[in-house]
Design a protein around this motif. Structure first.
Motif, PDB file in Angstrom:
ATOM      1  N   THR A   1       0.998  -0.809   0.141  1.00 25.78           N
ATOM      2  CA  THR A   1       0.182   0.023   0.119  1.00 25.78           C
ATOM      3  C   THR A   1       1.147   1.314  -0.189  1.00 25.78           C
ATOM      4  O   THR A   1       2.027   0.786   0.650  1.00 25.78           O
ATOM      5  N   ASP A   2       0.347   2.384  -0.464  1.00 26.32           N
ATOM      6  CA  ASP A   2       1.022   3.473  -0.411  1.00 26.32           C
ATOM      7  C   ASP A   2       1.221   3.832   1.125  1.00 26.32           C
ATOM      8  O   ASP A   2       3.001   4.117   1.046  1.00 26.32           O
TER       9      ASP A   2
ATOM     10  N   ASP B   1       1.092   2.616 -14.993  1.00 30.26           N
ATOM     11  CA  ASP B   1       1.838   3.551 -14.372  1.00 30.26           C
ATOM     12  C   ASP B   1       2.498   2.242 -14.205  1.00 30.26           C
ATOM     13  O   ASP B   1       1.911   1.022 -13.703  1.00 30.26           O
ATOM     14  N   GLU B   2       3.923   2.609 -13.326  1.00 28.57           N
ATOM     15  CA  GLU B   2       4.969   1.937 -12.710  1.00 28.57           C
ATOM     16  C   GLU B   2       4.606   1.288 -11.785  1.00 28.57           C
ATOM     17  O   GLU B   2       4.481   0.501 -10.648  1.00 28.57           O
ATOM     18  N   ASP B   3       3.340   2.214 -10.930  1.00 31.04           N
ATOM     19  CA  ASP B   3       3.412   1.527  -9.824  1.00 31.04           C
ATOM     20  C   ASP B   3       2.336   0.493  -9.988  1.00 31.04           C
ATOM     21  O   ASP B   3       2.199  -0.740  -9.111  1.00 31.04           O
ATOM     22  N   SER B   4       1.341   1.063 -10.811  1.00 30.23           N
ATOM     23  CA  SER B   4       0.561   0.185 -11.407  1.00 30.23           C
ATOM     24  C   SER B   4      -0.079  -1.827 -11.853  1.00 30.23           C
ATOM     25  O   SER B   4       0.611  -3.011 -11.244  1.00 30.23           O
TER      26      SER B   4
ATOM     27  N   GLU C   1       4.654   1.400   1.618  1.00 32.77           N
ATOM     28  CA  GLU C   1       5.389   1.324   1.158  1.00 32.77           C
ATOM     29  C   GLU C   1       6.355   2.595   1.399  1.00 32.77           C
ATOM     30  O   GLU C   1       7.792   2.676   1.357  1.00 32.77           O
ATOM     31  N   LYS C   2       5.611   3.645   1.174  1.00 30.66           N
ATOM     32  CA  LYS C   2       6.170   4.990   1.046  1.00 30.66           C
ATOM     33  C   LYS C   2       5.916   6.033   1.688  1.00 30.66           C
ATOM     34  O   LYS C   2       6.797   6.993   1.541  1.00 30.66           O
TER      35      LYS C   2
ATOM     36  N   ARG D   1       3.356  -2.860 -10.480  1.00 25.74           N
ATOM     37  CA  ARG D   1       4.250  -3.431  -9.430  1.00 25.74           C
ATOM     38  C   ARG D   1       2.695  -3.732  -9.011  1.00 25.74           C
ATOM     39  O   ARG D   1       3.060  -5.527  -8.020  1.00 25.74           O
ATOM     40  N   ARG D   2       2.084  -3.616  -8.722  1.00 24.53           N
ATOM     41  CA  ARG D   2       0.238  -3.826  -8.009  1.00 24.53           C
ATOM     42  C   ARG D   2       0.038  -5.243  -8.921  1.00 24.53           C
ATOM     43  O   ARG D   2      -1.077  -5.582  -7.901  1.00 24.53           O
TER      44      ARG D   2
ATOM     45  N   ASN E   1      -3.925   8.886 -10.674  1.00 23.15           N
ATOM     46  CA  ASN E   1      -2.929   8.568 -11.772  1.00 23.15           C
ATOM     47  C   ASN E   1      -4.504   9.401 -12.898  1.00 23.15           C
ATOM     48  O   ASN E   1      -5.391   8.376 -13.222  1.00 23.15           O
TER      49      ASN E   1
ATOM     50  N   THR F   1      -6.130   3.903  -7.974  1.00 21.97           N
ATOM     51  CA  THR F   1      -5.054   5.110  -8.953  1.00 21.97           C
ATOM     52  C   THR F   1      -5.461   6.379  -8.854  1.00 21.97           C
ATOM     53  O   THR F   1      -7.112   7.322  -8.830  1.00 21.97           O
TER      54      THR F   1
END
Ligand code: ATP
Ligand code: MG
Length: 425
Positions: free
Chosen positions: A61-62, A193-196, A65-66, A198-199, A212, A210
């Motif tokens: 999760t956001d 996108d990159e995040d997606s 993760e960050k 990965r998910r 985005n 998202t």
């Protein structure tokens, strides 16, 4: 040598006196409302073991993760500043045995911490008022949560929030849907996108959440979870909708509403406004029937919500009328008056518990003190000079709308009754 000035951390705000009155007004409105529904306050620490958030919010999760402020303390333990209140609340409830064959309606209010990009409505220290309930599995409780928030908006004079609703079903019913969703996104890899990307394997439902803008089309075309709901979840959702219809609460079913946190099941909802730019969600919540178990407790149906107080305050500030200015400001001219005044103010506070009176300290001319009286926001200046001290009197002058009433002189003895009458305290 002048020392350099130390600034606050980016995204962490001071609340200055002119604003704290608005915070206090908002907080007391919340407290009174919660008491009217029988909710009790719980307080838990600002720091918890990192493991608590990893296990509840989810590794992918956001937040985990960050966004978490995570550090090792002097014992080598991994700790995190709380990014939200649900996990600590559940942790405390399990630890103190609040969930054994009991129903609980709890609330908390306090700062949360997330390392996000600061912008309007998004801070690194922000405040949430959250509600968590335990032991009530039915849609009646979901409806109560929504009715309570709807009443809050009415009370605060907010009429333009939209209620969005969805059901996430159960973990089992999501499994089937998950396969279909992954297949769909696999077909549209180019749009992710990159995040997606990965998910896609670890947590594909989160792709629906998202922010985005470039991905909105691919998300809108995705298969809908609603079509995969198990019978019991469907009935739960339909009953909730019926209860809201009966109560005259308007809502929009938003099939893409999945919430950022992993632990939700069945009902999820958000109250959203278009008046705060991209940071439009003021209140978010739902049901998390498996979380207590996930954190080591016995299976306990649970549901709740959290309100972002900075966002709410931004919306309602102009509707709030903080009532914190002093009623009276005591102007004290001359040494004798300074001595007498301090005691007089104490006597007035004894006689009138609701009276807010500020006593001038530090001397100065009548003119400069009178200016301070005006600036304090007080309705009334009480003046004690040499003459008044000699005669045991006080002069009173209204400073605001009722300023036309001129100046009046009274005996100090008569003052409490006069103040009670004129100020309604
Ligand atoms: P968002 O989608 O805006 O990032 P979220 O899904 O991360 O929100 P939740 O974890 O559900 O938010 O938190 C509940 C509420 O807390 C949000 O709806 C919002 O009002 C508020 N909130 C969350 N993060 C922040 C933040 N960084 N600054 C201010 N308020 C926040
Ligand atoms: Mg967020």
């Amino acid at each position: 040598m002048a020392q350099p000035i130390i600034q606050a951390i980016r995204g962490m705000n001071d609340v200055l006196p002119e604003d704290s009155a608005y915070w206090q007004t908002l907080e007391s409105t919340l407290r009174e409302l919660l008491a009217r529904y029988g909710y009790q306050e719980i307080r838990f620490p600002v720091v918890e073991k990192t493991e608590l958030f990893k296990r509840s919010i989810g590794e992918v999760t956001d937040i985990v993760e960050k966004e978490m402020y995570t550090f090792e303390d002097r014992n080598g333990d991994q700790l995190s500043l709380r990014p939200e209140g649900t996990a600590p609340c559940v942790r405390a409830a399990i630890q103190h045995g609040l969930l054994h064959n009991q129903v609980q309606r709890l609330w908390y209010l306090g700062p949360m911490f997330r390392h996000e990009r600061p912008q309007k409505g998004r801070y690194r220290q922000f405040h949430q008022m959250g509600v968590e309930t335990f032991g009530m599995a039915g849609p009646d409780l979901d409806a109560e949560l929504i009715l309570m928030t709807a009443r809050l908006w009415r009370q605060l004079g907010l009429s333009n929030l939209e209620l969005q609703l969805n059901s996430l079903g159960t973990r089992e019913s999501r499994a089937e849907y998950r396969k279909e969703l992954v297949a769909y996104f696999e077909q549209h890899r180019d749009a992710l996108d990159e995040d997606s990307l990965r998910r896609l394997q670890s947590n594909p439902l989160r792709i629906l959440d998202t922010k985005n803008p470039a991905m909105q089309d691919v998300v809108a075309g995705a298969p809908k979870l609603m079509a995969h709901l198990d019978d019991a979840s469907r009935e739960h959702f339909e009953t909730l909708c019926g209860l809201l219809d009966d109560a005259g609460i308007a809502y929009r079913v938003n099939p893409c509403l999945v919430r950022g946190l992993d632990y939700y099941s069945r009902t999820v909802f958000e109250w959203v406004t278009d008046q705060l730019g991209a940071q439009g969600t003021v209140c978010a919540g739902g049901r998390f029937d498996t979380l207590v178990e996930q954190l080591g407790g016995r299976p306990t149906p649970s549901a709740g919500f959290a309100i972002g107080l900075e966002r709410l305050l931004e919306l309602v500030r102009d509707n709030l009328q903080p009532d914190t200015a002093p009623h009276a400001y005591l102007v004290l001219v001359g040494e004798a008056a300074q001595q007498r005044g301090l005691l007089l103010a104490e006597q007035l506070r004894d006689a009138l518990p609701a009276l807010r009176i500020m006593s001038h300290c530090g001397g100065g001319s009548f003119k400069s003190q009178f200016k301070k009286a005006d600036k304090s926001g007080a309705r009334l200046a009480l003046i004690l000079g040499e003459d008044e001290v000699a005669q045991d009197t006080v002069s009173a002058k209204f400073l605001r709308g009722d300023a036309g009433q001129g100046q009046e002189t009274l005996t100090q003895e008569a003052l409490p009754a006069w103040l009670a009458d004129k100020l309604g305290v």
